[in-house]
Design a protein around this motif. Structure first.
Motif, PDB file in Angstrom:
ATOM      1  N   SER A 124       0.851  -1.185   0.000  1.00 38.34           N
ATOM      2  CA  SER A 124       0.000   0.000   0.000  1.00 38.34           C
ATOM      3  C   SER A 124       0.889   1.237   0.000  1.00 38.34           C
ATOM      4  O   SER A 124       2.091   1.159   0.255  1.00 38.34           O
ATOM      5  CB  SER A 124      -0.889   0.013   1.245  1.00 38.34           C
ATOM      6  N   TYR A 125       0.295   2.407  -0.256  1.00 35.97           N
ATOM      7  CA  TYR A 125       1.059   3.655  -0.264  1.00 35.97           C
ATOM      8  C   TYR A 125       1.674   3.906   1.112  1.00 35.97           C
ATOM      9  O   TYR A 125       2.847   4.290   1.224  1.00 35.97           O
ATOM     10  CB  TYR A 125       0.150   4.817  -0.667  1.00 35.97           C
ATOM     11  N   GLN A 126       0.918   3.670   2.181  1.00 32.92           N
ATOM     12  CA  GLN A 126       1.430   3.891   3.536  1.00 32.92           C
ATOM     13  C   GLN A 126       2.602   2.958   3.839  1.00 32.92           C
ATOM     14  O   GLN A 126       3.591   3.363   4.450  1.00 32.92           O
ATOM     15  CB  GLN A 126       0.317   3.685   4.565  1.00 32.92           C
TER      16      GLN A 126
END
Length: 470
Positions: free
Chosen positions: A153-155
């Motif tokens: 994920s981006y996080q």
């Protein structure tokens, strides 16, 4: 897309970076802050040049420029050229800085004006450097996402990006960062040059790339997309940024002589020059090839489409740009907090070995704060330009201390900084302030007027001589 080869190349590059950091730790005494934070003050001009280049050519100057080029075209590359002007304008300061009895730029305000003004400078420096580091974390995450969109994920990508920055800077200190930056600069040039050549070939040549673009004559124009007033504003912002920027002071103070420092700055300016226009051209390719993507992914997406080996080399080059800037920022922040806060105000007798370990703890914590900030930022270049204007009032005071000391008064820093921050607050919260395209056109004259009025009204002089070594 099979990314095994690309991922292998990038991992190999990152392992080399860590290895160089560990190697560098054997070359100077890493149990002293002079060794860990200033490379023993023995850096050759070439090492200094790649350190300054690495600080300039980071995520903003590659991923951020390509993001801007996604709408502005080739003229987005002028962001990097603003760094060139800023670096060259810094050269006359070299001899004076190296004569000063300072460990960080904030020491200037402590010695000349006292702890109150120094504390303001410290808070602003730390805040700015942590925030700028957040943009490097974003750029690193965008590379990971482009390469492995279904894996993280981006996080999670932001967290991986932060971890790599910490590992690279933790072991080798400033010398490790400078040695690693030799490889970084080579990788940046190799990656972006290869990407431009391969991108033109893969996407059908310059004519085909042009035909795929939306209507507009600004795409390949050097000025019109961004606009001359904005470009000059970028240049002014950078010229007034660097004289108060810890990253530049750390590089200059780490050089082995004044001559090496000056040559290093000239060489850095040469190395920085083409990178922005390479990145903006790749951003233009992304407009036609990937019109519906988030603009922050413009450069990584183009690079990820060029074949596994090319992609690996090019994305490793982007990582090189990102890591080089992040390490400079983290070590600069660590220097200010360790030397400028803890040793100066809290525990003056802290041993050298404990100062080194404190620097490493600070490094980890500041990178963590940058990670939290990174999750809130959208446009890298716009965010950075707003940030670096906060250096302007400090720069005006520093330049006066160096070149016009008879004009400096007890309240010069306080009044100039207050005037500058009033303009910045007005610009951010009151749109009616936006009577010019860039805040720099208001900020610089207001700060100069505030400084000069203080010189006329305040009759209390300061002891500038205390700043310099005998």
């Amino acid at each position: 897309m099979d990314t095994t080869i690309s991922v292998t190349i990038i991992i190999t590059y990152l392992v080399i970076m860590v290895g160089l950091s560990i190697y560098a730790s054997k070359k100077v005494d890493m149990n002293t802050t002079a060794g860990y934070l200033l490379a023993g003050k023995s850096m050759h001009f070439f090492l200094m040049a790649v350190m300054v280049t690495g600080a300039a050519v980071g995520g903003a100057s590659t991923v951020g420029v390509a993001q801007n080029a996604f709408t502005k075209g080739l003229s987005a590359g002028w962001y990097n050229m603003s760094w060139v002007f800023g670096v060259l304008a810094f050269i006359p300061l070299v001899t004076r800085i190296r004569r000063m009895r300072i460990d960080s730029v904030t020491d200037i305000f402590e010695i000349v004006f006292g702890s109150g003004d120094a504390l303001v400078a410290i808070i602003v420096q730390i805040g700015l450097m942590v925030a700028i580091n957040a943009t490097q974390i974003i750029a690193g995450a965008s590379i990971i996402i482009a390469l492995m969109p279904d894996l993280l994920s981006y996080q999670a990508a932001l967290m991986v990006s932060s971890t790599i920055f910490i590992i690279t800077s933790f072991f080798g200190g400033y010398l490790g960062a400078s040695i690693a930056n030799i490889v970084n600069v080579i990788m940046i040039y190799a990656g972006l040059t290869l990407a431009v050549i391969r991108g033109i070939d893969m996407y059908g040549g310059i004519q085909s790339i042009s035909a795929a673009l939306p209507e507009g004559d600004h795409w390949f124009h050097f000025f019109s997309g961004t606009g001359g007033i904005i470009i000059i504003g970028w240049i002014l912002a950078m010229v007034f940024n660097l004289p108060a920027n810890q990253v530049m002071y750390q590089a200059v103070m780490a050089a082995k002589s004044d001559k090496h420092a000056r040559i290093g700055l000239v060489l850095a300016a040469v190395l920085i020059t083409p990178i922005g226009f390479f990145s903006s051209y790749l951003g233009i390719i992304a407009v036609g090839a990937f019109p519906n993507i988030d603009s922050i992914l413009a450069l990584p997406m183009v690079l990820a489409s060029l074949g596994p080996i090319t992609t690996g080399i090019c994305l490793a080059g982007l990582w090189a740009a990102d890591v080089s800037t992040a390490v400079s920022l983290l070590l600069g922040t660590s220097t200010i907090i360790t030397k400028g806060v803890v040793v100066r105000y809290i525990k003056p007798d802290l041993s050298e070995i404990h100062q080194v370990w404190l620097s490493k703890v600070v490094l980890v914590l500041t990178c963590g704060i940058g990670l939290i900030m990174a999750m809130q930022i959208t446009s890298i270049i716009d965010f950075l330009i707003q940030l670096i204007t906060m250096y302007v009032p400090f720069t005006i005071v520093i330049l006066a201390i160096m070149f016009w000391p008879k004009l400096v008064r007890k309240n010069s820093s306080r009044v100039t900084v207050l005037a500058g921050f009033s303009v910045i607050i007005g610009w951010v919260f009151f749109p009616s302030f936006h009577i010019v395209p860039s805040i720099i056109w208001i900020l610089v004259p207001v700060c100069i007027i505030a400084f000069l009025l203080t010189a006329i009204i305040d009759k209390r002089n300061v002891e500038i001589e205390a700043l310099y070594r005998c």
